[in-house]
Design a protein around this motif. Structure first.
Motif, mmCIF file in Angstrom:
data_model
loop_
_atom_site.group_PDB
_atom_site.id
_atom_site.type_symbol
_atom_site.label_atom_id
_atom_site.label_comp_id
_atom_site.label_asym_id
_atom_site.label_seq_id
_atom_site.Cartn_x
_atom_site.Cartn_y
_atom_site.Cartn_z
ATOM 1 N N VAL A 188 0.838 -1.196 0.000
ATOM 2 C CA VAL A 188 0.000 0.000 0.000
ATOM 3 C C VAL A 188 0.870 1.242 0.000
ATOM 4 O O VAL A 188 0.626 2.187 -0.744
ATOM 5 C CB VAL A 188 -0.955 -0.006 1.220
ATOM 6 C CG1 VAL A 188 -1.646 1.333 1.365
ATOM 7 C CG2 VAL A 188 -1.973 -1.118 1.073
ATOM 8 N N THR A 189 1.934 1.248 0.812
ATOM 9 C CA THR A 189 2.834 2.389 0.867
ATOM 10 C C THR A 189 3.502 2.611 -0.482
ATOM 11 O O THR A 189 3.617 3.734 -0.944
ATOM 12 C CB THR A 189 3.909 2.175 1.951
ATOM 13 O OG1 THR A 189 3.266 1.904 3.180
ATOM 14 C CG2 THR A 189 4.798 3.377 2.072
ATOM 15 N N THR A 190 3.965 1.526 -1.121
ATOM 16 C CA THR A 190 4.601 1.639 -2.417
ATOM 17 C C THR A 190 3.621 2.185 -3.440
ATOM 18 O O THR A 190 3.954 3.024 -4.260
ATOM 19 C CB THR A 190 5.134 0.261 -2.867
ATOM 20 O OG1 THR A 190 5.989 -0.236 -1.850
ATOM 21 C CG2 THR A 190 5.891 0.373 -4.159
ATOM 22 N N ILE A 210 12.960 -4.996 -8.199
ATOM 23 C CA ILE A 210 13.523 -6.350 -8.051
ATOM 24 C C ILE A 210 13.679 -6.691 -6.571
ATOM 25 O O ILE A 210 13.291 -7.777 -6.130
ATOM 26 C CB ILE A 210 14.877 -6.455 -8.793
ATOM 27 C CG1 ILE A 210 14.650 -6.428 -10.300
ATOM 28 C CG2 ILE A 210 15.612 -7.737 -8.391
ATOM 29 C CD1 ILE A 210 15.920 -6.304 -11.111
ATOM 30 N N LEU A 211 14.240 -5.773 -5.792
ATOM 31 C CA LEU A 211 14.430 -6.033 -4.362
ATOM 32 C C LEU A 211 13.100 -6.194 -3.641
ATOM 33 O O LEU A 211 12.962 -7.028 -2.746
ATOM 34 C CB LEU A 211 15.240 -4.910 -3.718
ATOM 35 C CG LEU A 211 16.723 -4.873 -4.062
ATOM 36 C CD1 LEU A 211 17.372 -3.618 -3.497
ATOM 37 C CD2 LEU A 211 17.422 -6.110 -3.555
ATOM 38 N N ASN A 212 12.108 -5.391 -4.009
ATOM 39 C CA ASN A 212 10.803 -5.482 -3.356
ATOM 40 C C ASN A 212 10.037 -6.741 -3.757
ATOM 41 O O ASN A 212 9.165 -7.186 -3.021
ATOM 42 C CB ASN A 212 9.958 -4.245 -3.669
ATOM 43 C CG ASN A 212 10.430 -3.035 -2.913
ATOM 44 O OD1 ASN A 212 11.015 -3.154 -1.842
ATOM 45 N ND2 ASN A 212 10.194 -1.873 -3.467
ATOM 46 N N GLU A 260 14.878 -0.490 0.874
ATOM 47 C CA GLU A 260 14.534 -1.754 0.215
ATOM 48 C C GLU A 260 15.346 -2.919 0.780
ATOM 49 O O GLU A 260 14.822 -4.005 0.996
ATOM 50 C CB GLU A 260 14.750 -1.645 -1.300
ATOM 51 C CG GLU A 260 13.718 -0.825 -2.029
ATOM 52 C CD GLU A 260 13.922 0.667 -1.904
ATOM 53 O OE1 GLU A 260 14.976 1.098 -1.382
ATOM 54 O OE2 GLU A 260 13.004 1.400 -2.316
ATOM 55 N N VAL A 261 16.632 -2.668 1.035
ATOM 56 C CA VAL A 261 17.497 -3.733 1.561
ATOM 57 C C VAL A 261 17.110 -4.077 2.997
ATOM 58 O O VAL A 261 17.033 -5.251 3.362
ATOM 59 C CB VAL A 261 18.986 -3.304 1.466
ATOM 60 C CG1 VAL A 261 19.881 -4.284 2.195
ATOM 61 C CG2 VAL A 261 19.403 -3.209 0.012
ATOM 62 N N SER A 262 16.831 -3.069 3.814
ATOM 63 C CA SER A 262 16.443 -3.353 5.198
ATOM 64 C C SER A 262 15.065 -4.026 5.247
ATOM 65 O O SER A 262 14.813 -4.863 6.108
ATOM 66 C CB SER A 262 16.486 -2.107 6.060
ATOM 67 O OG SER A 262 15.709 -1.092 5.504
ATOM 68 N N LEU A 263 14.176 -3.684 4.316
ATOM 69 C CA LEU A 263 12.880 -4.353 4.247
ATOM 70 C C LEU A 263 13.041 -5.812 3.819
ATOM 71 O O LEU A 263 12.340 -6.695 4.322
ATOM 72 C CB LEU A 263 11.947 -3.620 3.285
ATOM 73 C CG LEU A 263 10.541 -4.169 3.180
ATOM 74 C CD1 LEU A 263 9.834 -4.084 4.525
ATOM 75 C CD2 LEU A 263 9.763 -3.422 2.124
#
Length: 123
Positions: free
Chosen positions: A13-15, A48-50, A99-102
């Motif tokens: 939703v945030t994205t 890609i990361l998400n 993105e990396v921490s998520l």
């Protein structure tokens, strides 16, 4: 509903909200200029990361080991026991930091929720 499912739904939703806010008006609104889109060179890499789906315990363990929980660059520089200066955490300057921490958080949630493992060793 488990923690990882709730977090993934909130993130999507945030994205979605963030991508709708990419149209930024330039100048005064009485100018009647058309909205200008911002070009983000890293958007494909962010996507890609998400979209990495953590469904393998080995991958989850590897991600948790490779991605640090705290910024490793934050330091206090001391000389003869006196603090000379402080180097702030530089990880926030990384354009892919969130993105990396998520991704690390999703791996931790997978290990805790789906595999039932103790993740305190990664905290």
């Amino acid at each position: 509903m488990n923690v990882s499912q709730s977090t993934i739904e909130d993130t999507q939703v945030t994205t979605w909200i963030w991508t709708n806010q990419e149209n930024v008006t330039v100048g005064n609104t009485s100018n009647h200029r058309s909205p200008k889109k911002r070009f983000d060179l890293l958007q494909p890499l962010r996507r890609i990361l998400n979209n990495i789906d953590v469904r393998d315990p080995e991958l989850a363990h590897r991600l948790c080991e490779m991605i640090p929980a705290q910024c490793p660059f934050e330091r206090d520089v001391k000389l003869f026991g006196r603090s000379l200066f402080h180097i702030p955490p530089l990880c926030k300057l990384n354009p892919l930091y969130e993105e990396v921490s998520l991704l690390r958080f999703r791996a931790l949630c997978y290990l805790a929720d789906e595999c039932g493992e103790d993740v305190s060793q990664y905290c």
